[in-house]
Design a protein around this motif. Structure first.
Motif, PDB file in Angstrom:
ATOM      1  N   GLY A   1     108.458  74.136   9.628  1.00 23.59           N
ATOM      2  CA  GLY A   1     109.180  73.275  10.320  1.00 23.59           C
ATOM      3  C   GLY A   1     109.903  73.428  11.238  1.00 23.59           C
ATOM      4  O   GLY A   1     109.940  73.948  12.735  1.00 23.59           O
ATOM      5  N   LEU A   2     111.393  73.149  10.801  1.00 24.13           N
ATOM      6  CA  LEU A   2     111.610  74.049  11.239  1.00 24.13           C
ATOM      7  C   LEU A   2     111.989  75.528  12.150  1.00 24.13           C
ATOM      8  O   LEU A   2     112.650  74.882  13.498  1.00 24.13           O
ATOM      9  N   ARG A   3     111.382  76.263  11.699  1.00 21.96           N
ATOM     10  CA  ARG A   3     110.879  77.663  12.501  1.00 21.96           C
ATOM     11  C   ARG A   3     109.973  77.217  13.581  1.00 21.96           C
ATOM     12  O   ARG A   3     110.059  77.980  14.701  1.00 21.96           O
ATOM     13  N   VAL A   4     108.932  76.372  13.555  1.00 18.85           N
ATOM     14  CA  VAL A   4     108.629  75.752  14.494  1.00 18.85           C
ATOM     15  C   VAL A   4     108.923  75.484  15.690  1.00 18.85           C
ATOM     16  O   VAL A   4     109.132  75.557  16.699  1.00 18.85           O
TER      17      VAL A   4
ATOM     18  N   THR B   1     104.533  82.454   7.057  1.00 17.37           N
ATOM     19  CA  THR B   1     105.865  81.665   6.584  1.00 17.37           C
ATOM     20  C   THR B   1     105.657  80.484   5.333  1.00 17.37           C
ATOM     21  O   THR B   1     106.444  80.703   4.866  1.00 17.37           O
ATOM     22  N   TYR B   2     104.711  79.789   5.034  1.00 20.84           N
ATOM     23  CA  TYR B   2     104.435  78.968   4.415  1.00 20.84           C
ATOM     24  C   TYR B   2     104.285  79.041   3.156  1.00 20.84           C
ATOM     25  O   TYR B   2     104.560  79.055   1.862  1.00 20.84           O
TER      26      TYR B   2
ATOM     27  N   ALA C   1     108.426  86.684   7.435  1.00 21.99           N
ATOM     28  CA  ALA C   1     109.670  85.253   6.093  1.00 21.99           C
ATOM     29  C   ALA C   1     109.394  85.918   4.701  1.00 21.99           C
ATOM     30  O   ALA C   1     110.617  85.666   3.895  1.00 21.99           O
ATOM     31  N   PHE C   2     108.327  86.904   4.553  1.00 23.28           N
ATOM     32  CA  PHE C   2     108.816  87.565   3.274  1.00 23.28           C
ATOM     33  C   PHE C   2     110.134  88.216   2.810  1.00 23.28           C
ATOM     34  O   PHE C   2     110.439  87.925   1.468  1.00 23.28           O
TER      35      PHE C   2
ATOM     36  N   GLY D   1     105.087  77.064  -0.103  1.00 25.87           N
ATOM     37  CA  GLY D   1     104.437  75.442   0.292  1.00 25.87           C
ATOM     38  C   GLY D   1     105.986  75.146   0.766  1.00 25.87           C
ATOM     39  O   GLY D   1     105.304  73.465   0.863  1.00 25.87           O
ATOM     40  N   ASN D   2     107.224  75.315   1.543  1.00 22.65           N
ATOM     41  CA  ASN D   2     108.012  74.780   1.660  1.00 22.65           C
ATOM     42  C   ASN D   2     107.320  74.223   3.545  1.00 22.65           C
ATOM     43  O   ASN D   2     108.401  74.696   4.305  1.00 22.65           O
TER      44      ASN D   2
END
Length: 300
Positions: A121-124, A109-110, A239-240, A115-116
């Protein structure tokens, strides 16, 4: 003729860029899934999970960092945990959280979102909260423990984790290779479909209509939730595909795609219906959809 070539070229560029970025994570994900499915037993998970419902739910939401499993294996493993006496809400929380909260998914995801840290953070965070909340809500909605089908059998028609070969005398290495091949085929098949659909949307849907759909905070979320459900991507690579929609759909809609897909999709739903009784599955899907929808609508 020139227009056709332009369309094909644009599709090929978008499709290939999504595929090239995701291939390393697909391969690693298949190998990791194969290793965990071969060497991770229900007994290990049972010992690692606290029996207290609340503490257990919180722990189950994070245990995927240590024991990540493939989405296919999550359903039969969860059933085994429940039959061994692990509280239902703890097992459900682990089933929903493990495909999101594990190191490979966090890393992919990162990388997919350049690198957002906000996306990661929100996904986790939301994945953890929704998983724990769903487990506790199901504990209230499911008044009795009679929700597991007695005739459940793990076979190759509904599971790609390779568990149908466990009764055969094979070495651990052979089992791991067998599982890895099946998992890679399953991941690759669904991801190619998802990447192709994402590319087709970008090519054929007019930008103006795309933006109109995407910027509508409610309609955009609904579209991306349904897309996540039906396209059935693996969490290591979804995520891609999601990043391809970031410029066209709202951030909340894209986040809804990232949250719902690993928890509930068409492939997992078939597994759930083969394992659990219909009323339990319908309640579970409704709760997950509702929480993902609410969370996505409040993200801007």
């Amino acid at each position: 003729m020139g227009y056709t070539i332009e369309i094909i070229t644009k599709f090929a560029l978008i499709f290939s860029s999504i595929m090239i970025e995701a291939i390393p994570f697909i391969l690693i994900g298949a190998m990791l899934s194969a290793f965990m499915q071969t060497f991770l037993t229900e007994e290990i998970l049972e010992k690692a999970m606290p029996k207290n419902p609340l503490v257990g739910s919180l722990a189950a939401g994070l245990i995927g960092l240590i024991f990540p499993i493939c989405e296919c294996a999550a359903v039969p493993i969860t059933r085994g945990l429940i039959k061994k006496g692990v509280p239902m809400n703890i097992a459900v929380t682990y089933m929903l959280a493990a495909p999101i909260i594990n190191p490979l998914v966090i890393l992919s995801t990162y990388y997919a979102f350049n690198g957002n840290a906000k996306v990661v953070g929100l996904r986790v965070l939301l994945g953890f909260v929704i998983s724990v909340a769903t487990g506790l809500i199901m504990l209230v909605l499911q008044k009795n423990n009679d929700f597991i089908k007695d005739d459940f059998l793990c076979n190759s028609n509904m599971c790609t984790c390779g568990c149908n070969t466990y009764g055969i005398r094979k070495s651990k290495l052979n089992l791991m290779i067998n599982h890895g091949i099946k998992e890679l085929y399953d991941i690759g098949k669904y991801f190619i479909i998802g990447a192709a659909l994402a590319a087709l949307f970008q090519v054929f849907v007019p930008k103006e209509k795309f933006l109109l759909l995407g910027t509508n905070p409610i309609l955009g979320v609904v579209i991306m939730l349904l897309f996540a459900f039906f396209v059935s991507l693996c969490s290591e690579a979804d995520a891609f595909v999601a990043s391809a929609f970031l410029g066209s759909f709202s951030f909340g809609a894209v986040m809804g795609f990232l949250l719902l897909g690993p928890m509930v999709d068409l492939k997992n739903t078939l597994m759930l219906f083969s394992t659990y009784k219909k009323t339990f599955v319908f309640k579970l899907i409704f709760v997950v959809f509702s929480l993902c929808f609410i969370a996505s609508c409040f993200i801007w």
